[in-house]
Design a protein around this motif. Structure first.
Motif, PDB file in Angstrom:
ATOM      1  N   HIS A 175      37.218 -55.455 -24.734  1.00  0.00           N
ATOM      2  CA  HIS A 175      37.044 -56.911 -24.801  1.00  0.00           C
ATOM      3  C   HIS A 175      35.702 -57.363 -24.181  1.00  0.00           C
ATOM      4  CE1 HIS A 175      38.616 -61.077 -24.715  1.00  0.00           C
ATOM      5  NE2 HIS A 175      38.092 -61.177 -23.511  1.00  0.00           N
ATOM      6  N   HIS A 179      32.448 -59.577 -25.470  1.00  0.00           N
ATOM      7  CA  HIS A 179      31.785 -60.736 -24.840  1.00  0.00           C
ATOM      8  C   HIS A 179      30.277 -60.524 -24.773  1.00  0.00           C
ATOM      9  CE1 HIS A 179      34.858 -63.582 -23.913  1.00  0.00           C
ATOM     10  NE2 HIS A 179      35.574 -62.766 -23.162  1.00  0.00           N
ATOM     11  N   SER A 205      34.184 -64.610 -17.080  1.00  0.00           N
ATOM     12  CA  SER A 205      35.355 -65.076 -17.829  1.00  0.00           C
ATOM     13  C   SER A 205      36.479 -65.429 -16.869  1.00  0.00           C
ATOM     14  CB  SER A 205      35.796 -63.994 -18.809  1.00  0.00           C
ATOM     15  OG  SER A 205      36.356 -62.917 -18.098  1.00  0.00           O
ATOM     16  N   ASP A 384      37.283 -66.627 -25.804  1.00  0.00           N
ATOM     17  CA  ASP A 384      37.875 -65.530 -26.565  1.00  0.00           C
ATOM     18  C   ASP A 384      37.974 -65.813 -28.064  1.00  0.00           C
ATOM     19  OD1 ASP A 384      38.034 -64.170 -24.257  1.00  0.00           O
ATOM     20  OD2 ASP A 384      40.214 -64.307 -24.028  1.00  0.00           O
TER      21      ASP A 384
HETATM   22 ZN    ZN Z   1      37.498 -63.019 -22.617  1.00  0.00          ZN
END
Ligand code: ZN
Ligand code: KG4
Length: 420
Positions: A175, A179, A205, A384
């Motif tokens: 993930h 980003h 985040s 996200d």
């Molecule tokens: Zn995130």
């Protein structure tokens, strides 16, 4: 080449399909060079976002003041099939078939085995997927960490089931790499032709605050990170203390923009670890300082009413202003220090807090002063989404030998997955 990506690491259920200029998934056996920086850079491709569906569960979690993992899991289960259909429709790949696809095509595990922990999804999957013609997708990508494990597992198992039913390669994605690469989505050409290494990525985040050194594509070294709360988490907690709602980041930022010249006013907050000499962060003390400040203001009031929500909007906006200044001061100062130490030529930012206008403005000023290239993600793709997961898969397809997982059943969600 078309890539379908699935993201369920937290409280957004997201599916995206991107299209790249390559005709198909590259066959590495017939290519001389692979896995090197050169093989990524020799390809200048254009990426088109065919669909980007994000279904937020914010309202559901708001009443709990934060994300509840098992509620998130159940919502992902409920939402994935409808979102997949929407993404296919938007990409003009939704083709109902006149006869059902056969079900004996599962590699290794059966559908019931793959989705045994997601009964709701299993029911929808068996009903809906056989009715669709297999879309023109060359690879499926899925976030397998970091994040909330119950939430991650739903996406991972769904991706396994789809990859198996449609016989597509499955690419597991970190993930946080997503980003980082979301910053490239504002560029027409990918990889960015003027991208210069080394680069420093600032990741901010709800779950992470990290400084990452990149010496080449697909190469990450975490040089600093938070020792306690993530910066987004601190924004969310301050918002809760001020009774603003959830998620707090955008709400604190909005009030801060009304705070004006609060720095000249009497609210002063610390800049934790700003001069610590390393690249780590700490935001828990700052959050506590806000709590004490609220208490101090309440105590000093003559009024008998001493509730937080009795603070006037103007005082709240001053607190938000100073809190945002303190976090941005620390983030920008450490990023620039890292740039100097590693002689970086590029700064990238990513993560939900990268949509913060003040942070973007201050990074623009500092990178201009230091003649550094700054690459910012489009604001709407900082939080996200699955486009960034598709982008990461694309980069891995270009750069790695074959990033697809060989045995589907071996893929596991990993809540604490780290960049490397
Ligand atoms: Zn995130
Ligand atoms: O990357 P993200 O969407 O999810 C995680 O992977 O955690 O980040 C969400 C975080 C939340 O804490 C949210 O409050 C914060 O990003 N956020 C912001 C802003 N927009 C979102 N924080 C500060 N300013 C914003 N404009």
């Amino acid at each position: 080449m078309n890539i379908l990506a699935i993201e369920t690491s937290c409280d957004e259920t997201a599916i995206s399909i991107i299209s790249t200029r390559e005709k198909s998934f590259p066959d590495r056996k017939t290519e001389k060079s692979s896995g090197s920086k050169a093989s990524v850079e020799s390809r200048r491709s254009q990426v088109k976002i065919l669909s980007n569906i994000v279904s937020s569960q914010v309202k559901l979690h708001a009443k709990w003041g934060g994300v509840v993992p098992n509620l998130a899991k159940r919502e992902h289960e409920k939402n994935l099939i409808p979102i997949l259909k929407k993404a296919l429709k938007e990409s003009k790949m939704f083709n109902p078939s006149s006869k059902d696809s056969p079900w004996n095509i599962f590699q290794g595990e059966s559908l019931e085995e793959i989705l045994r922990k997601e009964p709701d999804l299993l029911k929808q999957f068996s009903k809906e997927i056989p009715k669709l013609k297999i879309p023109k997708i060359d690879a499926i990508a899925v976030t397998y960490g970091p994040g909330l494990e119950p939430a991650l597992w739903v996406g991972v198992n769904f991706a396994k089931a789809l990859a198996s039913a449609w016989k597509k390669p499955l690419i597991p994605i970190n993930h946080m790499e997503g980003h980082i690469l979301s910053s490239l989505l504002d560029q027409k050409e990918f990889p960015v032709s003027n991208f210069q290494f080394p680069a420093i990525a600032l990741l901010v985040s709800g779950g992470h605050t990290e400084l990452v050194l990149m010496k080449k594509w697909l190469d990450y070294k975490i040089i600093g990170e938070t020792r306690d709360d993530a910066v987004g988490e601190a924004f969310d907690k301050v918002a809760r203390m001020l009774g603003l709602g959830y998620p707090g980041g955008p709400l604190v930022a909005r009030l801060a923009s009304l705070g004006g010249e609060a720095s000249k006013w009497d609210i002063k907050l610390p800049r934790p670890m700003m001069n610590s000499g390393d690249f780590d962060f700490s935001f828990s003390g700052l959050k506590t300082a806000v709590l004490y400040k609220i208490k101090e203001i309440n105590d000093s009031k003559k009024s008998a009413v001493k509730k937080n929500d009795s603070l006037s909007k103007s005082i709240k906006s001053k607190i938000c202003y100073e809190f945002q200044e303190a976090t941005v001061d620390v983030l920008v100062s450490k990023t620039i220090k890292a740039v100097k130490k590693y002689k970086a030529k590029t700064i990238i930012i990513g993560g939900g807090v990268a949509s913060n206008a003040r942070l973007r403005e201050r990074l623009k000023e500092s990178s201009a002063e230091n003649s550094i290239n700054l690459i910012l993600p489009p604001k709407e793709l900082a939080t996200d989404n699955a486009v960034m997961i598709a982008m990461a898969a694309y980069l891995r397809i270009l750069g790695a030998k074959n990033p697809a997982i060989k045995t589907l059943s071996k893929l596991k969600a990993d809540g604490n997955l780290r960049l490397k």
